[in-house]
Design an enzyme around this catalytic site. Sequence first.
Site, PDB file in Angstrom:
ATOM      1  N   PHE A 115     146.382 -28.522   7.982  1.00  0.00           N
ATOM      2  CA  PHE A 115     147.419 -29.252   8.710  1.00  0.00           C
ATOM      3  C   PHE A 115     148.364 -28.243   9.346  1.00  0.00           C
ATOM      4  O   PHE A 115     148.435 -27.084   8.920  1.00  0.00           O
ATOM      5  CB  PHE A 115     148.195 -30.186   7.764  1.00  0.00           C
ATOM      6  N   GLN A 235     162.081 -35.259  15.126  1.00  0.00           N
ATOM      7  CA  GLN A 235     160.767 -34.715  15.460  1.00  0.00           C
ATOM      8  C   GLN A 235     159.970 -35.626  16.381  1.00  0.00           C
ATOM      9  O   GLN A 235     159.881 -36.830  16.151  1.00  0.00           O
ATOM     10  CB  GLN A 235     159.967 -34.488  14.172  1.00  0.00           C
ATOM     11  N   HIS A 237     156.209 -36.107  17.423  1.00  0.00           N
ATOM     12  CA  HIS A 237     154.845 -35.761  17.057  1.00  0.00           C
ATOM     13  C   HIS A 237     154.046 -35.513  18.330  1.00  0.00           C
ATOM     14  O   HIS A 237     154.132 -36.287  19.279  1.00  0.00           O
ATOM     15  CB  HIS A 237     154.220 -36.903  16.245  1.00  0.00           C
ATOM     16  N   LEU A 247     150.335 -43.362  16.494  1.00  0.00           N
ATOM     17  CA  LEU A 247     150.022 -42.003  16.105  1.00  0.00           C
ATOM     18  C   LEU A 247     148.517 -41.729  16.052  1.00  0.00           C
ATOM     19  O   LEU A 247     147.746 -42.521  15.526  1.00  0.00           O
ATOM     20  CB  LEU A 247     150.623 -41.720  14.721  1.00  0.00           C
ATOM     21  N   GLU A 250     147.556 -35.788  12.848  1.00  0.00           N
ATOM     22  CA  GLU A 250     147.323 -34.348  12.887  1.00  0.00           C
ATOM     23  C   GLU A 250     146.012 -33.982  12.195  1.00  0.00           C
ATOM     24  O   GLU A 250     145.455 -32.903  12.408  1.00  0.00           O
ATOM     25  CB  GLU A 250     148.499 -33.647  12.199  1.00  0.00           C
ATOM     26  N   ARG A 281     154.887 -28.847  14.562  1.00  0.00           N
ATOM     27  CA  ARG A 281     154.911 -29.927  15.554  1.00  0.00           C
ATOM     28  C   ARG A 281     155.906 -29.685  16.683  1.00  0.00           C
ATOM     29  O   ARG A 281     155.644 -30.046  17.833  1.00  0.00           O
ATOM     30  CB  ARG A 281     155.216 -31.249  14.849  1.00  0.00           C
ATOM     31  N   HIS A 351     158.913 -39.509  16.222  1.00  0.00           N
ATOM     32  CA  HIS A 351     158.143 -39.700  14.997  1.00  0.00           C
ATOM     33  C   HIS A 351     158.956 -39.679  13.712  1.00  0.00           C
ATOM     34  O   HIS A 351     158.803 -40.557  12.870  1.00  0.00           O
ATOM     35  CB  HIS A 351     157.064 -38.620  14.938  1.00  0.00           C
ATOM     36  N   ARG A 393     160.040 -30.820  10.315  1.00  0.00           N
ATOM     37  CA  ARG A 393     159.191 -31.093   9.151  1.00  0.00           C
ATOM     38  C   ARG A 393     157.749 -30.707   9.425  1.00  0.00           C
ATOM     39  O   ARG A 393     157.211 -30.973  10.499  1.00  0.00           O
ATOM     40  CB  ARG A 393     159.251 -32.585   8.792  1.00  0.00           C
TER      41      ARG A 393
END
Length: 578
Positions: A115, A235, A237, A247, A250, A281, A351, A393
């Site tokens: 990730f 954030q 995404h 979404l 990821e 991100r 996100h 994050r």
Amino acid sequence: MIHQFNAIIVGSGGAGLYAALEASRGSRTAVLSKLYPIRSHTGAAQGGIGAALGNVEEDKPEWHAFDTIKGGDYLVDQQAAKILTEGAVQAVYDLENRGLPFNRTPEGRIDQRRFGGHTRNFGEAPVKRACYAADRTGHMILQTLYQQCIKNNVTFFDEFQVVDLIMDGDTCKGVVAVELATGDLHILAAKAVLFATGGFGRMFKVTSNAFANTGDGPAVCARRGIPLQDMEFYQFHPTGIMGLGILISEAVRGEGGILRNRDGQRFMEGYSPVLLDLAPRDIIARSMLTEVRSGKGIRGDRRIDDYLYLDATHLGKETLMKKLPDITSFCKTYLGVDPAEAPIPVLPTAHYAMGGIPTDIHGRVVRDGKGTVVNGLYAAGECACVSVHGANRLGTNSLVDLVVFGRRAGQHIGDYVKQADAPKVSEADADSGRAWIAHLTDGQSGPHGGRLMEEMQITMMERVGIYRTAGDMQSAVETIQSLRESYRAVRVQDTGKQFNTDLLEIIELGNLLDISLITAATALNRKESRGAHSREDFPQRDDEGWLKHSLTYLDGDAVRIDYRPVDISIWKPKPRTY
């Protein structure tokens, strides 16, 4: 109507359910939610939960902590990050023991995949750290924890909307909520209250968040004099479905998916040569927008709604259906695209909130830069800020945050209620909430809330988005203040009491307007670029002036900003390269 409990948990996502599970071991506990619990937004978390199990490759919690701190652009409180990553290992095994069906290696261990931003040996190369249940990890966490709460006889108040917090000086006594089925107001008194109400992505026009993510907990706290921390950091995404924001996990890139521009180029080679498509991100979202601005989006028109491609065709149908079945289905349903045969059109989507209600490492809410605790009031999950995400994050760390700090908060509540006095409440404690609802339902005509919502979302998306300037953010502050003034005249069109969704949506709009004002004003105040807060007029990170947490107070129509120190006791800030 008054209900008495030892502990009240507001919100039934992963953090709320884990807190309820722990608190209910020795105290009478209730969960209040405006949704049926397993519809909570934790269920939308797809790709995995990060934990340094080392089942597939060598890994250590220390490396995970370093990645978390570096990924958060050094605004992360480092002892909290250490607790997060060490607790993640125990939490994952605890979930496994409670029945969560993780994917397995051929040897029968919990499988792990890569990730964004997760590395081995302090940034040397990507590492497989994300534990997963196909692409339904959050859903499985919800199911597992809900079943355990039922087993522990936790009481559930489903479809109740919180409207106020009952305070007695520096001590919390409970909450006021409206029951959606009847329209009646209820007072839920408790020795301890925990907010786990999730995020507030609906303040943006394009978001991965569910319609229920309207910042209810933070807004209620802000109106009761509690500051919100680091609200400028939101954030985006990188991979939302074009035009919808839904979404694309990821995990697609974790399995080998590649971002490409209109020329078919793997453009992340030029922005993050080490981690490529698995950079943090904020870096990927800015890189994508830079490609679009340079005319390399698929349309090539440099518009903000231009898009790029996420190419997973080389993974093959078998891998996609085995490891990413929901994503494959989403693409077919919403885009008419089979990701095994054609690339997926994507663009960044609002996100996750790094900021929220400030807490200590036990989930206790604090009200100032000195860390003064509000007795009996806790928060956990996305609505809280401990701070383990800092300015950005890392993927998988949201689920880690939920289970580690939801668990810790629930354990602390269990101990706290044993020595705390039972609160004394009366019907008068609901007067403020009662007056608000009476105002909204008094039958007078007023502007439609939907128009205000639309203008707020467009304003936040266009002016407080991925790239920011003082002029845009000042304009956003002024627009939101004007919308908050107009909101005072909004009334419901449906005056019925039973399942009045019109009333619910107007309450949610009020919460979002307050959160939007705080977000825009705090972003305008921070004169540097750090993590997800990227200012074109202040493009550099400024540790000397701005290595500090923002604490933002809502004083009626005004915003007041204070600060809180950042814990940098393990690793000193360094330039952030990938």
